[in-house]
Design an enzyme around this catalytic site. Structure first.
Site, PDB file in Angstrom:
ATOM      1  N   GLY A  76      -3.019  15.100  57.848  1.00 39.55           N
ATOM      2  CA  GLY A  76      -3.028  14.874  56.405  1.00 39.55           C
ATOM      3  C   GLY A  76      -2.003  15.763  55.709  1.00 39.55           C
ATOM      4  O   GLY A  76      -1.582  16.790  56.251  1.00 39.55           O
ATOM      5  N   CYS A  94      -3.114  19.333  55.421  1.00 40.92           N
ATOM      6  CA  CYS A  94      -3.812  19.882  56.592  1.00 40.92           C
ATOM      7  C   CYS A  94      -3.024  20.963  57.287  1.00 40.92           C
ATOM      8  O   CYS A  94      -1.806  20.851  57.435  1.00 40.92           O
ATOM      9  CB  CYS A  94      -4.006  18.799  57.649  1.00 40.92           C
ATOM     10  SG  CYS A  94      -4.983  17.452  57.093  1.00 40.92           S
ATOM     11  N   ASP A 132      -6.760   7.445  58.956  1.00 37.82           N
ATOM     12  CA  ASP A 132      -7.019   8.417  57.894  1.00 37.82           C
ATOM     13  C   ASP A 132      -5.959   9.509  57.830  1.00 37.82           C
ATOM     14  O   ASP A 132      -5.841  10.324  58.740  1.00 37.82           O
ATOM     15  CB  ASP A 132      -8.401   9.050  58.165  1.00 37.82           C
ATOM     16  CG  ASP A 132      -8.704  10.208  57.233  1.00 37.82           C
ATOM     17  OD1 ASP A 132      -8.110  10.258  56.145  1.00 37.82           O
ATOM     18  OD2 ASP A 132      -9.544  11.046  57.599  1.00 37.82           O
ATOM     19  N   GLY A 133      -5.203   9.502  56.716  1.00 37.37           N
ATOM     20  CA  GLY A 133      -4.275  10.601  56.459  1.00 37.37           C
ATOM     21  C   GLY A 133      -2.861  10.319  56.927  1.00 37.37           C
ATOM     22  O   GLY A 133      -2.607   9.438  57.761  1.00 37.37           O
ATOM     23  N   GLY A 145      -5.393  10.131  50.799  1.00 33.52           N
ATOM     24  CA  GLY A 145      -5.705  11.258  49.928  1.00 33.52           C
ATOM     25  C   GLY A 145      -4.570  11.452  48.945  1.00 33.52           C
ATOM     26  O   GLY A 145      -4.643  11.058  47.782  1.00 33.52           O
ATOM     27  N   GLY A 151     -10.403  21.591  53.630  1.00 32.52           N
ATOM     28  CA  GLY A 151     -10.490  22.783  54.466  1.00 32.52           C
ATOM     29  C   GLY A 151      -9.767  23.965  53.832  1.00 32.52           C
ATOM     30  O   GLY A 151      -9.581  24.991  54.468  1.00 32.52           O
ATOM     31  N   ARG A 205     -17.362  20.486  56.979  1.00 27.02           N
ATOM     32  CA  ARG A 205     -16.474  19.553  57.668  1.00 27.02           C
ATOM     33  C   ARG A 205     -15.738  20.230  58.836  1.00 27.02           C
ATOM     34  O   ARG A 205     -15.230  19.579  59.734  1.00 27.02           O
ATOM     35  CB  ARG A 205     -15.466  19.022  56.645  1.00 27.02           C
ATOM     36  CG  ARG A 205     -14.580  17.939  57.163  1.00 27.02           C
ATOM     37  CD  ARG A 205     -13.732  17.306  56.073  1.00 27.02           C
ATOM     38  NE  ARG A 205     -13.193  16.061  56.547  1.00 27.02           N
ATOM     39  CZ  ARG A 205     -12.007  15.951  57.147  1.00 27.02           C
ATOM     40  NH1 ARG A 205     -11.236  16.979  57.298  1.00 27.02           N
ATOM     41  NH2 ARG A 205     -11.609  14.767  57.595  1.00 27.02           N
ATOM     42  N   GLU A 219      19.073   7.665  58.727  1.00 26.49           N
ATOM     43  CA  GLU A 219      19.766   6.484  58.239  1.00 26.49           C
ATOM     44  C   GLU A 219      18.807   5.550  57.493  1.00 26.49           C
ATOM     45  O   GLU A 219      19.185   4.877  56.545  1.00 26.49           O
ATOM     46  CB  GLU A 219      20.357   5.763  59.453  1.00 26.49           C
ATOM     47  CG  GLU A 219      21.187   4.553  59.158  1.00 26.49           C
ATOM     48  CD  GLU A 219      21.626   3.896  60.455  1.00 26.49           C
ATOM     49  OE1 GLU A 219      22.823   3.813  60.692  1.00 26.49           O
ATOM     50  OE2 GLU A 219      20.735   3.464  61.245  1.00 26.49           O
ATOM     51  N   GLY A 220      17.526   5.542  57.941  1.00 23.34           N
ATOM     52  CA  GLY A 220      16.522   4.662  57.320  1.00 23.34           C
ATOM     53  C   GLY A 220      16.055   5.147  55.956  1.00 23.34           C
ATOM     54  O   GLY A 220      15.356   4.427  55.241  1.00 23.34           O
TER      55      GLY A 220
HETATM   56  P1  XMP Z   1      -3.402  12.562  53.130  1.00 20.31           P
HETATM   57  O1  XMP Z   1      -2.193  12.697  54.026  1.00 20.31           O
HETATM   58  O2  XMP Z   1      -3.672  11.154  52.741  1.00 20.31           O
HETATM   59  O3  XMP Z   1      -4.622  13.052  54.028  1.00 20.31           O
HETATM   60  O4  XMP Z   1      -3.304  13.479  51.958  1.00 20.31           O
HETATM   61  C1  XMP Z   1      -5.944  12.952  53.620  1.00 20.31           C
HETATM   62  C2  XMP Z   1      -6.860  13.237  54.789  1.00 20.31           C
HETATM   63  O5  XMP Z   1      -6.661  14.563  55.291  1.00 20.31           O
HETATM   64  C3  XMP Z   1      -7.877  15.068  55.851  1.00 20.31           C
HETATM   65  N1  XMP Z   1      -8.129  16.359  55.226  1.00 20.31           N
HETATM   66  C4  XMP Z   1      -7.869  17.538  55.812  1.00 20.31           C
HETATM   67  N2  XMP Z   1      -7.468  17.839  57.055  1.00 20.31           N
HETATM   68  N3  XMP Z   1      -7.506  20.122  56.509  1.00 20.31           N
HETATM   69  C5  XMP Z   1      -7.312  19.152  57.417  1.00 20.31           C
HETATM   70  O6  XMP Z   1      -6.949  19.431  58.560  1.00 20.31           O
HETATM   71  C6  XMP Z   1      -7.918  19.915  55.233  1.00 20.31           C
HETATM   72  O7  XMP Z   1      -8.093  20.827  54.430  1.00 20.31           O
HETATM   73  C7  XMP Z   1      -8.130  18.534  54.870  1.00 20.31           C
HETATM   74  N4  XMP Z   1      -8.581  17.944  53.736  1.00 20.31           N
HETATM   75  C8  XMP Z   1      -8.566  16.611  53.989  1.00 20.31           C
HETATM   76  C9  XMP Z   1      -8.944  14.048  55.568  1.00 20.31           C
HETATM   77  O8  XMP Z   1      -9.142  13.320  56.752  1.00 20.31           O
HETATM   78  C10 XMP Z   1      -8.336  13.223  54.453  1.00 20.31           C
HETATM   79  O9  XMP Z   1      -8.860  11.905  54.383  1.00 20.31           O
END
Ligand code: XMP
Length: 499
Positions: free
Chosen positions: A312, A315, A348-349, A371, A399, A411, A485-486
Site C-alpha cells: 500500500g 505501508c 488490495d493496495g 486507499g 499501522g 491489525r 518510456e510508458g
Molecule cells: P493504497 O495503496 O490503496 O493501500 O493506499 C491501501 C491498503 O494498504 C493497507 N494498509 C497498510 N499496510 N501498513 C501496511 O503495511 C499500514 O499502515 C497500512 N494501512 C493500510 C491496507 O490493506 C489498505 O487497504
C-alpha cells in the site's frame, strides 16, 4: 502470457503492476458495451469492481454511501467503539437517496445562538425542531435563516420564532422523491420534514439536494430490502466477536477480517465462528499473498479473500518486517488458486491509476480495494487544509503510530496482551491532494477501466478471465527503460488533468 511470466518463471522474480503491460486485442464492440460487473464474495455481486479500504482516513458512512450508490461498496473502518461502528453501518442502511436520515435537530427551548452555531459549523439553517431536540422526537416546528435574520437577541428561544407544526407542510413516511419535490415546489420552502403516523420526525428533504440528486441505476443494493450494501472491518481478538454481532444486528452485509498477515490461528478461529454464528453473513478474510496462506482461510469458510501485503502507498511492512510480495504476482497466484474454490479475490493496495485497476482485474482479481486513490475526496473523513498553496486531506496507514493509538494496532499485533508491548509502526501518516467529489471521480475511474478493457479486446470480466487462464490474454514485462518510456517524458513542463 501470464503463465509464462508468473509460473514458468525461472528467475523467481516477483512483479508488480508497473512491471507488466498488456498487449492490445481486437476491438469489435463499443466502449459502453464493456461490462465490468463482478463478484465481491461468493454471494455478493457488484456492478462496479471498486471497494474503499477500511481505513480511518478513507471509509466512514459518507464514503460507503457514495461507493454503494455508484455500484461499488465501502468497508467501514474499526477505529471506532463497536457501538459507533454499528451506528455508521446503520447510517448507510438507513440512507435513501434524497432523504437526510440523521438531520441536526434542536428543541423549542434552544436559542437563536444555537441556530447561528449550526449555520456556522455546517452551513445550513433549515433546522427541524422536535420535543427531544433529536431525530425521532415529535415534530414541533422548523426554523430557517429567514426566521433569525432580524433578531439581535441571540438568547431568544426558538419557540418564539419558529414556524410551528400546525403551519408546516410535511410529508408522510413512505413518500417518494417525485412527490416530495412537488410538495417543496408548492410550499416554496427549502426543507420538508417527513413524519411517521405518530408525527415523529423520520427524515428531512432538502431542496438543494433534490436539485443535485440524480438516479443511480448502478447502485449496490440488497435485492429484498432495497437498502445500500455496506461492509465493516473487525480484528481477530476475542472481543471482535461481540463487535461482529453488533455489526450484524445493524445490518452489515459483509465483514472484512482485517489483518496484515491473515494466515493465523486467530483469524481461522474468528472466520469459523462468524460463519457458524451468522450463516447469512459474507466474510472476507486476509490479507494473503500466497496460495498456501489462502487455502487455510478458504477451508475456514471465507467467502472472499483480500490480497496484498506491504504494498500500500502508506505501508512500511516490507521494510520493517521483511515479509510481503509484489502485488501483480500475489494477485495472479492467489486468484488462480482461489478460483478453483469459487472464492473471489480483492486486490488490495498499490493502485495508483486506472491502468493499475485494469491490470489487477486482468490478472484475476474480481475487485480492487483502494486507499490513497479515494482519500482526499469530499466523501473521505477529515477536513481539507492548505500546505504550500495546495489543498490537501490527511491520509495515514492503519499501522502508523497515530492510527494504532486509536485502535488499529489489532491489525498488526496478534497477541492477547499487547497493552505494554513496544509499538512498531508498519505505516506512515501523510496527506493527499484534493480530488473533489466521488460523484465525478468514480465515473472517471469506471470509464478509464472500460477504455483499458476495450483496448485489450475484452468485453467483460468473465471474458477477461477466460482469456487469461487459456493464455489468450497477452502480457509482457517492461524493462526499466520501457517503463520510463510508458510515462510522460522529454517535456520541460506539463500539466496533468485527470478529467
Ligand atoms: P493504497 O495503496 O490503496 O493501500 O493506499 C491501501 C491498503 O494498504 C493497507 N494498509 C497498510 N499496510 N501498513 C501496511 O503495511 C499500514 O499502515 C497500512 N494501512 C493500510 C491496507 O490493506 C489498505 O487497504
Amino acid at each position: 502470457t501470464a503463465s509464462q511470466i508468473f509460473i514458468k518463471n525461472p528467475s523467481c522474480v516477483a512483479y508488480t503492476y508497473d512491471d507488466i503491460i498488456m498487449m492490445p486485442g481486437h476491438i469489435n464492440f463499443g466502449l459502453n458495451d464493456v461490462d465490468i460487473s463482478t463478484k465481491l464474495t461468493k454471494n455478493i455481486s457488484l456492478k462496479v469492481p471498486f471497494v474503499s479500504s477500511p481505513m480511518d482516513t478513507v471509509t466512514e458512512h459518507k464514503m460507503a454511501i457514495s461507493m454503494a450508490l455508484q455500484g461499488g461498496i465501502g468497508i467501514i473502518h474499526s477505529n471506532f467503539t463497536a457501538e459507533d461502528q454499528a451506528d455508521q453501518v446503520r447510517k448507510v442502511k438507513r440512507f435513501e437517496n434524497g432523504f437526510i436520515t440523521d438531520p441536526i435537530c434542536l428543541c423549542p427551548n434552544s436559542t437563536v445562538a444555537d441556530v447561528i452555531k449550526i449555520k456556522e459549523e455546517h452551513g445550513y439553517s433549515g433546522i427541524p425542531i422536535t420535543d427531544t431536540g433529536k431525530m425521532g422526537g415529535k415534530l414541533m416546528g422548523l426554523v430557517s435563516s429567514r426566521d433569525i435574520t432580524f433578531i439581535t437577541d441571540t438568547s431568544m428561544q426558538i419557540k418564539e420564532i419558529m414556524t410551528p407544526r400546525e403551519k408546516l407542510s410535511v410529508a408522510k413516511k413512505g413518500v417518494d422523491l417525485h412527490d416530495a419535490n412537488e410538495i417543496l415546489k408548492e410550499t416554496k420552502k427549502g426543507k420538508l420534514p417527513v413524519v411517521n403516523e405518530n408525527d415523529e420526525l423520520v427524515s428531512l428533504i432538502a431542496r438543494t439536494d433534490l436539485l443535485k440528486n440524480s438516479e443511480f441505476a448502478q447502485s449496490s443494493k440488497d435485492p429484498v430490502t432495497k437498502q445500500l450494501l455496506v461492509g465493516a472491518a473487525i480484528g481477530t481478538r476475542p472481543e471482535d466477536r461481540d463487535r461482529a454481532a453488533k455489526l450484524v444486528e445493524a445490518g452489515v452485509d459483509v465483514i472484512v477480517v482485517d489483518s496484515s498477515q491473515g494466515d493465523s490461528v486467530y483469524q481461522l478461529e474468528i472466520v469459523k465462528h462468524l460463519k457458524e454464528t451468522h450463516p447469512k453473513l459474507q466474510v472476507i478474510a486476509g490479507n494473503v499473498v500466497t496460495p498456501s496462506q489462502a487455502i487455510h482461510l478458504i477451508q475456514a469458510g471465507a467467502d472472499g479473500l483480500r490480497v496484498g501485503m506491504g504494498i500500500g502507498s502508506i505501508c512500511t511492512t516490507q521494510e520493517v518486517c521483511a515479509v510481503g510480495r509484489a502485488q501483480a504476482s500475489a494477485v495472479f497466484h492467489v486468484a488462480k488458486f482461489a478460483r478453483k474454490y469459487g472464492v473471489p479475490i480483492l486486490a488490495d493496495g498499490g493502485i495508483k491509476s486506472t491502468g493499475h485497476i485494469t491490470k489487477a482485474l486482468s490478472l484475476g482479481a474480481s475487485c480492487v480495494m483502494m486507499g490513497s486513490m479515494l482519500a482526499g475526496t469530499d466523501e473521505a473523513p477529515g477536513e481539507y487544509f492548505y500546505q504550500d498553496g495546495v489543498r490537501l486531506k490527511r491520509y495515514r496507514g492503519m499501522g502508523s503510530i497515530e492510527a494504532m493509538s486509536k485502535g488499529s494496532e489489532k491489525r498488526y499485533v496478534w497477541e492477547n496482551n499487547s497493552a505494554h508491548s513496544i509499538k512498531v509502526a508498519q505505516g506512515v501518516s501523510g496527506a493527499v491532494q484534493d480530488k473533489g467529489t466521488l460523484l465525478r471521480y468514480i465515473p472517471y475511474l469506471v470509464q478509464g477501466v472500460r477504455h483499458g478493457m476495450q483496448d485489450a479486446g475484452v468485453k467483460s470480466l468473465d471474458e477477461t478471465w477466460e482469456k487469461l487462464y487459456s493464455d489468450k490474454l497477452r502480457f509482457e514485462i517492461r524493462s526499466p527503460a520501457a517503463q520510463k518510456e510508458g510515462g510522460v517524458h522529454g517535456l520541460h513542463s506539463y500539466q496533468k488533468r485527470l478529467f
